[in-house]
Design an enzyme around this catalytic site. Structure first.
Site, PDB file in Angstrom:
ATOM      1  N   THR A 198       0.821  -1.209   0.000  1.00 10.54           N
ATOM      2  CA  THR A 198       0.000   0.000   0.000  1.00 10.54           C
ATOM      3  C   THR A 198       0.856   1.260   0.000  1.00 10.54           C
ATOM      4  O   THR A 198       1.694   1.446   0.871  1.00 10.54           O
ATOM      5  CB  THR A 198      -0.930   0.027   1.228  1.00 10.54           C
ATOM      6  N   MET A 316       1.136  -2.572   4.303  1.00 15.33           N
ATOM      7  CA  MET A 316       0.534  -3.165   5.490  1.00 15.33           C
ATOM      8  C   MET A 316       0.952  -4.620   5.639  1.00 15.33           C
ATOM      9  O   MET A 316       1.180  -5.309   4.648  1.00 15.33           O
ATOM     10  CB  MET A 316      -0.999  -3.083   5.384  1.00 15.33           C
ATOM     11  N   ASP A 319       4.726  -9.036   5.022  1.00 20.04           N
ATOM     12  CA  ASP A 319       5.360  -9.704   3.886  1.00 20.04           C
ATOM     13  C   ASP A 319       6.709  -9.058   3.580  1.00 20.04           C
ATOM     14  O   ASP A 319       6.816  -7.844   3.446  1.00 20.04           O
ATOM     15  CB  ASP A 319       4.449  -9.622   2.649  1.00 20.04           C
TER      16      ASP A 319
END
Length: 379
Positions: A198, A316, A319
């Site tokens: 994001t 967010m 990962d």
């Protein structure tokens, strides 16, 4: 409804509005406060109650989504997630929407396709949750390059992790590529690996537009649906001195080239002798994503090791954090974007707190930090 993320769904399809509402409200932290068939009705709904996030169709009667998006960003900025058709036209327009201030892109559901709906639901919920955390001021392009700051102390680990949304259940990179020691092949060719989610589309524009034509080969995982990564790569190519393209299976990675992992495929670095190339594979979602940053970084740790530089940009979740740590342990230089310049300080925060990044870097100096690190310079 206290504490829930309030969402306004804007789409001219009654079926899509119904599906989006059902998917979003399947998560206990989300509440759809209103639906609207077009932006005119949406503005009326917003007069009664302001949402935290808007999911927005592009093609609608009376006012199109892009016009509405510009109006929102000028008058009363609210995080917007574009809900687009899976077509080239939809992809091109949606990538432009990201430049106008949209936070993320999701694809319209293919109703009746079970596997797609399950993964689509994950993507929709995660996109809305991430958007609710977005700092819209950091989506704006800055003019010129300011002097950034570094926060050094890479092995510091905090036990308390705030502001990171739980994205379990999730698979690790093990489901695609097992962890193993780095392959010891002598070479002087450097590569750069970057992961983002994001807010990453604008962050990557900043990084790639400042890369010289002879920059090391660059591998990029940006969480984005299929079709859209091709349009995104083409857009980046127009503003960059280097060649930027959506990766194809077995593409060679050479200096002056950046390969963007296609949506819906994991991208891995491989070696053939002294040459780098990429492999694209199917597989389960890793950390609720495909492509996954962790999968790319693990392969880079294995096949490039100390010849690599890695960086996690805004996004967010978590990962890429484990993969970046594996890169660092293999001898690579590793960095994460600073909190003050992130749209969402999730992935970089995770990387920093587990000691995966040796420094946190302001976005404006990320390209120069990566270049200097690839040359063996100190930061």
């Amino acid at each position: 409804m206290a504490g829930k993320i309030k969402v306004l769904v804007v789409d001219d399809s009654a079926l899509v509005r119904k599906f989006m509402t059902e998917v979003l409200e399947s998560d206990s932290n989300i509440k759809v406060i209103a639906q609207a068939v077009d932006p005119i009705f949406a503005m009326q709904k917003m007069e009664k109650e302001m949402p935290d996030v808007i999911t927005l169709d592009i093609e609608m009667p009376r006012m199109d989504g892009i016009t509405f998006l510009k109006k929102i960003m000028q008058e009363n900025p609210i995080p917007v997630v574009i809900c687009s058709s899976l077509t080239k036209k939809g992809a091109d327009v949606s990538v432009k929407a990201l430049q106008y201030g949209a936070v993320d892109i999701i694809t319209k559901p293919e109703v009746g396709v079970k596997g797609f709906l399950e993964e689509s639901s994950i993507r929709i919920i995660d996109a809305v949750k991430a958007a609710s955390k977005a700092r819209l001021k950091n989506l704006k392009n800055s003019s010129g390059v300011k002097v950034g700051s570094l926060e050094v102390g890479a092995d510091k680990t905090s036990a308390k992790r705030m502001g990171v949304i739980d994205v379990s259940p999730k698979h690790s990179a093990d489901i695609v590529l097992s962890k193993s020691s780095a392959v010891n092949i002598e070479t002087t060719e450097k590569i750069i690996a970057i992961g983002a989610s994001t807010g990453g589309t604008q962050a990557l524009r900043n990084v790639l537009s400042n890369m010289p034509f002879d920059a090391p080969g660059i591998l990029i995982v940006q969480h984005m649906p299929e079709q859209f990564t091709k349009a995104f790569a083409e857009n980046l190519n127009k503003i960059s001195q280097i060649t930027v393209k959506e990766a194809s299976n077995n593409d060679r990675l050479t200096p002056g080239v950046a390969l963007v992992s296609p949506g819906n495929k994991h991208m891995l670095l491989k070696r053939s002798g002294t040459q780098y190339h990429v492999e694209l594979v199917e597989g389960s979602l890793v950390n609720r994503h495909r492509p996954s940053v962790d999968v790319l970084f693990r392969s880079v740790a294995r096949y490039a090791g100390k010849n690599a530089v890695g960086c996690i940009l805004t996004g967010m979740g978590a990962d890429g954090a484990v993969g970046l740590k594996e890169m660092r342990e293999s001898g690579a230089r590793t960095f994460s974007q600073s909190e003050s310049t992130c749209v969402v300080y999730g992935m970089p925060k995770e990387a920093w707190e587990m000691g995966a990044a040796e420094a946190q870097v302001d976005l404006d100096i990320v390209p120069y930090t990566l270049l200097n690190a690839s040359k063996g310079s100190s930061i």
